[in-house]
Design an enzyme around this catalytic site. Sequence first.
Site, PDB file in Angstrom:
ATOM      1  N   ASP A  24       0.824  -1.215   0.000  1.00 56.51           N
ATOM      2  CA  ASP A  24       0.000   0.000   0.000  1.00 56.51           C
ATOM      3  C   ASP A  24       0.860   1.269   0.000  1.00 56.51           C
ATOM      4  OD1 ASP A  24      -2.447   1.315   0.025  1.00 56.51           O
ATOM      5  OD2 ASP A  24      -3.215   0.217   1.762  1.00 56.51           O
ATOM      6  N   GLU A  52      -1.098   1.761  -5.149  1.00 59.56           N
ATOM      7  CA  GLU A  52      -0.932   3.199  -4.896  1.00 59.56           C
ATOM      8  C   GLU A  52      -2.038   3.994  -5.572  1.00 59.56           C
ATOM      9  OE1 GLU A  52      -0.603   3.826  -8.269  1.00 59.56           O
ATOM     10  OE2 GLU A  52       0.725   5.518  -7.766  1.00 59.56           O
ATOM     11  N   TRP A  53      -3.154   3.268  -5.846  1.00 62.30           N
ATOM     12  CA  TRP A  53      -4.426   3.883  -6.262  1.00 62.30           C
ATOM     13  C   TRP A  53      -4.359   4.601  -7.613  1.00 62.30           C
ATOM     14  CZ3 TRP A  53      -2.681   6.474  -1.386  1.00 62.30           C
ATOM     15  CH2 TRP A  53      -2.729   5.576  -0.308  1.00 62.30           C
ATOM     16  N   GLY A  54      -3.304   4.324  -8.397  1.00 59.43           N
ATOM     17  CA  GLY A  54      -3.179   4.984  -9.695  1.00 59.43           C
ATOM     18  C   GLY A  54      -2.631   6.397  -9.593  1.00 59.43           C
ATOM     19  N   ASP A  55      -2.249   6.841  -8.394  1.00 56.66           N
ATOM     20  CA  ASP A  55      -1.803   8.230  -8.200  1.00 56.66           C
ATOM     21  C   ASP A  55      -0.597   8.597  -9.057  1.00 56.66           C
ATOM     22  OD1 ASP A  55      -3.800   8.400  -6.384  1.00 56.66           O
ATOM     23  OD2 ASP A  55      -2.523   8.902  -4.657  1.00 56.66           O
ATOM     24  N   ASN A  56       0.319   7.625  -9.245  1.00 58.37           N
ATOM     25  CA  ASN A  56       1.558   7.901  -9.988  1.00 58.37           C
ATOM     26  C   ASN A  56       1.612   7.145 -11.317  1.00 58.37           C
ATOM     27  OD1 ASN A  56       3.245   9.396  -7.715  1.00 58.37           O
ATOM     28  ND2 ASN A  56       2.229   7.636  -6.772  1.00 58.37           N
ATOM     29  N   ASP A 104     -10.344   3.379  -3.438  1.00 52.32           N
ATOM     30  CA  ASP A 104     -11.042   2.178  -2.954  1.00 52.32           C
ATOM     31  C   ASP A 104     -12.468   2.068  -3.490  1.00 52.32           C
ATOM     32  OD1 ASP A 104      -8.742   1.839  -1.571  1.00 52.32           O
ATOM     33  OD2 ASP A 104      -9.647   1.894   0.429  1.00 52.32           O
TER      34      ASP A 104
HETATM   35  C1  GLA Z   1      -6.053   1.322   1.512  1.00 49.27           C
HETATM   36  C2  GLA Z   1      -6.213   0.282   0.386  1.00 49.27           C
HETATM   37  C3  GLA Z   1      -7.330  -0.668   0.761  1.00 49.27           C
HETATM   38  C4  GLA Z   1      -7.006  -1.349   2.077  1.00 49.27           C
HETATM   39  C5  GLA Z   1      -6.786  -0.307   3.168  1.00 49.27           C
HETATM   40  C6  GLA Z   1      -6.254  -0.922   4.454  1.00 49.27           C
HETATM   41  O1  GLA Z   1      -7.170   2.137   1.583  1.00 49.27           O
HETATM   42  O2  GLA Z   1      -6.488   0.911  -0.834  1.00 49.27           O
HETATM   43  O3  GLA Z   1      -7.522  -1.636  -0.266  1.00 49.27           O
HETATM   44  O4  GLA Z   1      -5.861  -2.145   1.927  1.00 49.27           O
HETATM   45  O5  GLA Z   1      -5.836   0.674   2.753  1.00 49.27           O
HETATM   46  O6  GLA Z   1      -6.042   0.023   5.464  1.00 49.27           O
END
Ligand code: GLA
Length: 401
Positions: free
Chosen positions: A148, A181-185, A203
């Site tokens: 993460d 990393e959620w696509g941020d970079n 998420d």
């Molecule tokens: C982030 C991730 C989630 C999960 C939580 C855990 O938000 O994107 O998928 O792993 O952390 O805290």
Amino acid sequence: MKNLFFIFFITVLNFESYAQKFDNIAETPPMGWNSWNKFACNINEQVIRAAADAMVSSGMKDAGYEYIVIDDCWHGERDADGFIHADKEKFPSGMKALADYIHSKGLKFGIYSDAGTETCGGEPGSRGHEYQDAIKYASWGVDYLKYDWCNTGKQNAEASYTTMRNALYSAGRPILFAICEWGDNKPWEWAQDIGHMWRTTGDIYACWDCEEDHGDWSSWGVLKILDMQDGLRKYAGPGHWNDPDMMEVGNGMSVAEDRAHFAMWCMLSAPLIAGNDLADMSAETVAILTNKDMIAINQDSLGIQGFKYSSKEGLETWFKPLKNGDWAVTFLNRADQEHQVNFNWEDHQIEDPDFEYRVDFKNTLFSVRDIWAQKDLKTTKHALNARVAPHDVITLRLVKK
Ligand code: GLA
């Protein structure tokens, strides 16, 4: 002294160029279960063992699911030497015993950490302990690491994920590396040789077309996440997948919405990581998660994501090229009203916008299988006339004659 320094420098250089991502992992999109969507921090060894048991008894293992992944909040403290340990109250038998249990069921074991100083849940992160953590995970028998991006300050994402990739490689146990990393970079631009999959968005949560505002971040419903995949399909392929997040099937949406969610994740060649309580599933949830024809579309060895071919008044038509000249087609009804589909195949020439696949239905004949109704329809010589319920899908497999 100068010489010694030189030798040290060369050794480090050599090691860095030698370390790599583990090959031959995730040749098709990974399938499994992760604790986060349903249990968040309320996890312990019973919950994880029950998920492993249910993955086998529900038929999910037979359908292809294999990873049991513990997300955030398993952590205890680091010892005086800096090695991480599991929370002794939640996991009194320890991680090695849990991994052994999961392996004894013919499944694989996944765990979670974070590239920063702390995880998103405030547990110890791997920053500065990457090699120690990798050694620990390997000694426990870990097969999958979700990594993460909370509490990373000014860290460089590519460098941070490369460090952990190298640490895993040097520990010697093949581990699937899931970048989060959620696509941020824009990991799709640099992570192909670093991770086996990368999250493309923030998420998900169990809602059809919604945004939940948490202040400085949002979580997203299924359609919002789907729309954020636009433009990314050319970056995915065997061993390196776009990850639109873990599934919410069985977590409170309607059966139609769950079916549509699952169908679209299959069309996207997304990792199929269930996020519900496997030990407490309705028959409908099991039927969706184990639909073998739908899973075959996701797991097709070409590894090419589907693309949106057309969109009109909330009715989208998606095509996905499959091996041996087959195609998957999904009609997705985003709208709140029923839609009538009239699709005369011979009026359409389909061209993949990113890869070299095309079909002209005037020249090529296909048999048509309805994946959700589990029945054969008329061939592509005949127009398709069907109704799609609101928030639902029709998915077809076109088999080249
Ligand atoms: C982030 C991730 C989630 C999960 C939580 C855990 O938000 O994107 O998928 O792993 O952390 O805290």
